[in-house]
Design a protein around this motif. Structure first.
Motif, mmCIF file in Angstrom:
data_model
loop_
_atom_site.group_PDB
_atom_site.id
_atom_site.type_symbol
_atom_site.label_atom_id
_atom_site.label_comp_id
_atom_site.label_asym_id
_atom_site.label_seq_id
_atom_site.Cartn_x
_atom_site.Cartn_y
_atom_site.Cartn_z
ATOM 1 N N CYS A 22 0.897 -2.874 0.131
ATOM 2 C CA CYS A 22 -0.256 -1.986 0.308
ATOM 3 C C CYS A 22 0.189 -0.556 -0.031
ATOM 4 C CB CYS A 22 -0.758 -2.048 1.747
ATOM 5 S SG CYS A 22 -2.092 -0.878 2.058
ATOM 6 N N GLN A 51 -1.916 0.651 11.456
ATOM 7 C CA GLN A 51 -3.113 -0.124 11.752
ATOM 8 C C GLN A 51 -4.104 0.676 12.618
ATOM 9 O OE1 GLN A 51 -2.672 -3.253 14.549
ATOM 10 N NE2 GLN A 51 -3.681 -4.743 13.233
ATOM 11 N N ALA A 93 -8.018 -1.254 7.934
ATOM 12 C CA ALA A 93 -7.254 -2.335 8.589
ATOM 13 C C ALA A 93 -8.159 -3.499 8.951
ATOM 14 C CB ALA A 93 -6.596 -1.781 9.846
ATOM 15 N N PRO A 98 -5.916 -4.328 2.317
ATOM 16 C CA PRO A 98 -5.940 -4.949 3.642
ATOM 17 C C PRO A 98 -5.752 -6.453 3.568
ATOM 18 C CG PRO A 98 -8.131 -4.113 3.012
ATOM 19 C CD PRO A 98 -7.214 -3.815 1.874
ATOM 20 N N GLN A 114 -1.114 -8.476 6.148
ATOM 21 C CA GLN A 114 -0.072 -7.464 6.355
ATOM 22 C C GLN A 114 -0.483 -6.376 7.333
ATOM 23 O OE1 GLN A 114 -1.432 -8.414 3.613
ATOM 24 N NE2 GLN A 114 -2.204 -6.742 2.345
ATOM 25 N N CYS A 115 -1.807 -6.200 7.554
ATOM 26 C CA CYS A 115 -2.257 -5.167 8.498
ATOM 27 C C CYS A 115 -1.743 -5.458 9.917
ATOM 28 C CB CYS A 115 -3.778 -5.085 8.524
ATOM 29 S SG CYS A 115 -4.501 -4.575 6.958
ATOM 30 N N PHE A 137 0.497 7.205 3.749
ATOM 31 C CA PHE A 137 0.718 7.626 5.141
ATOM 32 C C PHE A 137 2.132 8.191 5.312
ATOM 33 C CE2 PHE A 137 -2.789 4.604 6.394
ATOM 34 C CZ PHE A 137 -3.612 5.564 6.967
ATOM 35 N N CYS A 156 1.394 -3.696 10.387
ATOM 36 C CA CYS A 156 1.477 -2.354 9.786
ATOM 37 C C CYS A 156 1.468 -1.290 10.881
ATOM 38 C CB CYS A 156 0.310 -2.150 8.829
ATOM 39 S SG CYS A 156 0.275 -0.483 8.137
ATOM 40 N N CYS A 201 -5.785 3.445 10.368
ATOM 41 C CA CYS A 201 -6.245 3.106 9.015
ATOM 42 C C CYS A 201 -7.686 2.593 9.065
ATOM 43 C CB CYS A 201 -5.323 2.029 8.432
ATOM 44 S SG CYS A 201 -5.848 1.478 6.819
ATOM 45 N N MET A 211 -1.348 2.148 0.357
ATOM 46 C CA MET A 211 -1.751 3.160 1.325
ATOM 47 C C MET A 211 -0.611 3.508 2.295
ATOM 48 S SD MET A 211 -5.270 3.426 3.479
ATOM 49 C CE MET A 211 -6.229 4.100 2.142
HETATM 50 S S1 SF4 Z 1 -3.483 -1.240 8.039
HETATM 51 FE FE1 SF4 Z 1 -4.164 -0.013 6.263
HETATM 52 S S2 SF4 Z 1 -2.262 0.852 5.442
HETATM 53 FE FE2 SF4 Z 1 -1.693 -0.848 6.757
HETATM 54 S S3 SF4 Z 1 -1.559 -2.640 5.410
HETATM 55 FE FE3 SF4 Z 1 -3.638 -2.605 6.260
HETATM 56 S S4 SF4 Z 1 -4.839 -1.497 4.722
HETATM 57 FE FE4 SF4 Z 1 -2.685 -1.047 4.318
#
Ligand code: SF4
Length: 268
Positions: free
Chosen positions: A28, A261, A267, A251, A254-255, A34, A258, A264, A30
């Motif tokens: 991801c 989370q 998420a 998303p 994996q969220c 961050f 993360c 975001c 994003m």
């Molecule tokens: S919570 Fe947001 S930053 Fe983290 S993996 Fe999911 S979409 Fe990506």
């Protein structure tokens, strides 16, 4: 005297930029945003400071190996594991961290892979950022950070760069290549190989090497990544391009693990 600011590169940044082979579905972009563009914001900064179990185990495992070799008598002493556990204050850690690190210490005590080797460098892991290596391409420069866990010398004089792993983290050849590139600058004209050793599974990877031409290509690729990263930061910070456009979210499963989370908007 204040030194001039220069962009930087590390294997971690590379990993935030592009996933390792086989990890594409978890990647991801994003997270890079961050970590690199919003790290100082008041609601993001505390999330970055928090150490995950994965990070705690990795750091304590590295410290354990360091302590065994700071005083190698601990490796032959029957309560060496307990003594190192005390130094690491494992009793103050969570059950999961304490149990996993204790097992790592037991593993290493029974199979101390560095014992008898000529160790050139072995870090404790909490020294902070390593000294950067200044890299040049044309009239532009960047800093390369390579936190190499250990270097020992093979009997034929070859430098062996060793990276310790824990858990199920896969070895990524790109990390080995970054270390081999760093070694070329830190120890010019010395042949070098790199490998990974998992302190939990006690599995040692194959040796990884890179030719001079491969390292030159790598330098070019890294420079492009450094430039792209700077462009992304500039677009977000100076040109006010929306965060999710510069660092698109991905998303999914994996969220769940993360660290962003809670903040975001994407998420799931
Ligand atoms: S919570 Fe947001 S930053 Fe983290 S993996 Fe999911 S979409 Fe990506």
């Amino acid at each position: 005297m204040q030194t001039a600011w220069r962009p930087f590169f590390s294997y971690n940044l590379w990993n935030l930029f592009e996933p390792a082979i086989g990890q594409e579905q978890w990647h991801c972009s994003m997270k890079r945003g961050f970590l690199k563009a919003r790290a100082k914001e008041p609601d993001i900064s505390p999330l970055i400071q928090q150490e995950t179990v994965f990070q705690q185990v990795g750091l304590l495992a590295q410290q354990g190996v360091y302590e065994f070799h700071r005083d190698e008598s601990l490796l032959s002493c029957t309560d060496g594991v307990r003594q190192v556990a005390d130094i690491l204050e494992l009793n103050s850690k969570s059950d999961e961290v304490r149990d996993r690190v204790t097992q790592i210490l037991l593993n290493y005590h029974s199979k101390p892979i560095l014992l008898g080797r000529e160790i050139l460098r072995l870090i404790r892991g909490d020294e902070g950022f390593p000294n950067p290596i200044l890299m040049r391409s044309g009239n532009q420069e960047y800093k390369l950070f390579a936190a190499i866990d250990c270097i020992f010398v093979e009997p034929d004089g070859t430098l062996h760069i060793l990276d310790f792993k824990t858990g199920k983290s896969d070895s990524d050849r790109r990390q080995a290549y970054v270390y081999l590139l760093a070694a070329r600058y830190l120890y010019p004209n010395r042949p070098a190989v790199a490998s990974f050793y998992n302190l939990e599974s006690q599995m040692w990877s194959n040796r990884i090497t890179a030719s001079g031409v491969q390292l030159q290509v790598l330098e070019t690729d890294i420079f492009q990544l450094v430039q792209q990263h700077q462009k992304d930061l500039h677009r977000y910070k100076r040109q006010s391009v929306p965060f999710q456009e510069v660092f698109p979210p991905h998303p999914g499963y994996q969220c769940r693990s993360c660290q962003f989370q809670s903040v975001c908007n994407f998420a799931i």
